[in-house]
Design a protein around this motif. Structure first.
Motif, short mmCIF file in Angstrom:
data_model
loop_
_atom_site.label_atom_id
_atom_site.label_comp_id
_atom_site.label_asym_id
_atom_site.label_seq_id
_atom_site.Cartn_x
_atom_site.Cartn_y
_atom_site.Cartn_z
N LEU A 192 0.84 -1.20 0.00
CA LEU A 192 0.00 0.00 0.00
C LEU A 192 0.88 1.26 0.00
O LEU A 192 0.61 2.22 -0.73
CB LEU A 192 -0.92 -0.01 1.22
N GLY A 193 1.96 1.23 0.79
CA GLY A 193 2.87 2.38 0.83
C GLY A 193 3.56 2.60 -0.49
O GLY A 193 3.71 3.74 -0.95
N LEU B 42 -4.58 7.44 -2.45
CA LEU B 42 -4.80 6.33 -1.52
C LEU B 42 -5.84 5.37 -2.08
O LEU B 42 -5.70 4.15 -1.97
CB LEU B 42 -5.24 6.87 -0.17
N ALA B 43 -6.89 5.92 -2.69
CA ALA B 43 -7.94 5.07 -3.25
C ALA B 43 -7.39 4.18 -4.36
O ALA B 43 -7.67 2.97 -4.41
CB ALA B 43 -9.09 5.93 -3.78
N ASP B 44 -6.59 4.76 -5.27
CA ASP B 44 -6.00 3.97 -6.34
C ASP B 44 -5.02 2.94 -5.79
O ASP B 44 -4.93 1.82 -6.30
CB ASP B 44 -5.30 4.88 -7.35
N ALA B 45 -4.28 3.34 -4.75
CA ALA B 45 -3.32 2.41 -4.15
C ALA B 45 -4.03 1.20 -3.56
O ALA B 45 -3.57 0.06 -3.69
CB ALA B 45 -2.50 3.13 -3.08
N GLU B 46 -5.15 1.42 -2.91
CA GLU B 46 -5.91 0.31 -2.33
C GLU B 46 -6.43 -0.62 -3.43
O GLU B 46 -6.43 -1.85 -3.27
CB GLU B 46 -7.05 0.85 -1.48
N THR C 4 5.44 -7.43 -4.89
CA THR C 4 5.96 -6.09 -5.18
C THR C 4 6.09 -5.88 -6.68
O THR C 4 5.75 -4.81 -7.21
CB THR C 4 7.33 -5.90 -4.50
N ARG C 5 6.61 -6.89 -7.39
CA ARG C 5 6.75 -6.76 -8.84
C ARG C 5 5.39 -6.55 -9.51
O ARG C 5 5.24 -5.69 -10.39
CB ARG C 5 7.44 -8.00 -9.42
#
Length: 293
Positions: free
Chosen positions: A8-9, A18-22, A51-52
């Motif tokens: 998420l970070g 944050l919304a797109d990251a989630e 991560t990739r």
């Protein structure tokens, strides 16, 4: 699932949302659980695999995000991270970059840093964040970006120059807190002269309303112009505006509330005892996490 926080970070730093990251993290895990147990067991390092995949999804989204932001109404500012922490007395942080010129995880979420990331190409951004922030070797970065390790090294170097050029002398967080607190008090008192004194003559204020609420469509330049505009803003509402001292992306910031609802979140750039940048996020879609908090 222990990798979720890091994913998420990483995605937030890459996308500024944050919304797109989630959404990216959810899609990453969907791809993991879509594999058979045998395929999962064959992956030596699940964290590296996750991560990739997250990095590749972000890289694709960054390309399409540029097109979407061309039609965005007004200025686009990264979504501020919700934080209920008060910063009275200051908080640790604000240290200078280390000799390797790499950024710390704390520094890499500041609004100033995220704004610089927005100026990079998608490939530069991914290579730089993976290597300089999360310390992934270029051989692994290359698998995400789809280029050679040498090319990724060049991308990160170019991005590093952008960061270095934007960076002024580091200001300790406690000093930033003093400046922002004085700014809050002057704004509440409608003391235009005090505001002008706290703003750098060449300061810039950028607002993000997303076309949904009132906000300047272009950045406002000049300390005096900004100060007078701020007085007009606080005079305008029918119901009173309450300013709260809150941590915004790891640095002292302000939250404006009206009728108990968060209507604006302010992040600041401070140098030499004066405010050089104000980023005001007013787009209600970007403030949903703050309202929930």
């Amino acid at each position: 699932m222990a990798e979720r926080r890091q994913l998420l970070g990483l995605s937030y730093r890459l996308l500024g949302s944050l919304a797109d990251a989630e959404d990216v993290v959810q899609e990453t895990y969907a791809r993991w659980y879509a594999m058979s147990p045998q395929r999962q067991a064959a992956i030596d390092n699940p964290g590296a695999w996750l991560t990739r995949v997250s990095g590749r999804i972000c890289l694709d989204l960054l390309g399409s995000a540029r097109a979407r932001r061309e039609s965005y109404v007004g200025e686009w500012i990264p979504e501020p991270l919700p934080d209920r922490t008060e910063w009275i007395g200051g908080r640790p942080g604000g240290a200078a970059a280390d000799p390797a010129d790499r950024v710390t995880l704390d520094e890499s979420i500041t609004m100033a840093f995220l704004v610089v990331l927005e100026s990079m190409t998608p490939a530069e951004r991914v290579a730089f964040v993976l290597h300089d922030v999360f310390r992934y070797p270029f051989a692994e970065v290359a698998e995400v970006v789809g280029r050679s390790p040498a090319a990724c090294r060049q991308l990160a170097s170019s991005a590093r120059r952008r960061v270095r050029a934007s960076r002024g002398p580091a200001t300790p967080t406690a000093q930033q807190a003093d400046v922002v607190r004085n700014f809050k008090q002057a704004w509440e008192a409608k003391d235009v002269d005090a505001l002008i004194g706290l703003l750098d003559p060449d300061a810039t204020a950028t607002g993000d309303g997303g076309g949904l609420v009132n906000a300047a469509l272009r950045p406002v330049a000049g300390g005096e112009r900004i100060a007078r505009g701020l007085i007009e803003v606080i005079d305008r509402p029918v119901s009173p505006v309450t300013l709260l001292e809150r941590t915004v992306n790891g640095r002292p910031g302000l939250v404006a509330r009206q009728d108990g609802v968060t209507v604006s979140v302010f992040a600041f750039g401070v140098a030499a005892g004066r405010i050089t940048d104000i980023w005001a996020v007013r787009n209600p879609e970007k403030l949903r996490p703050w309202r929930a908090a």
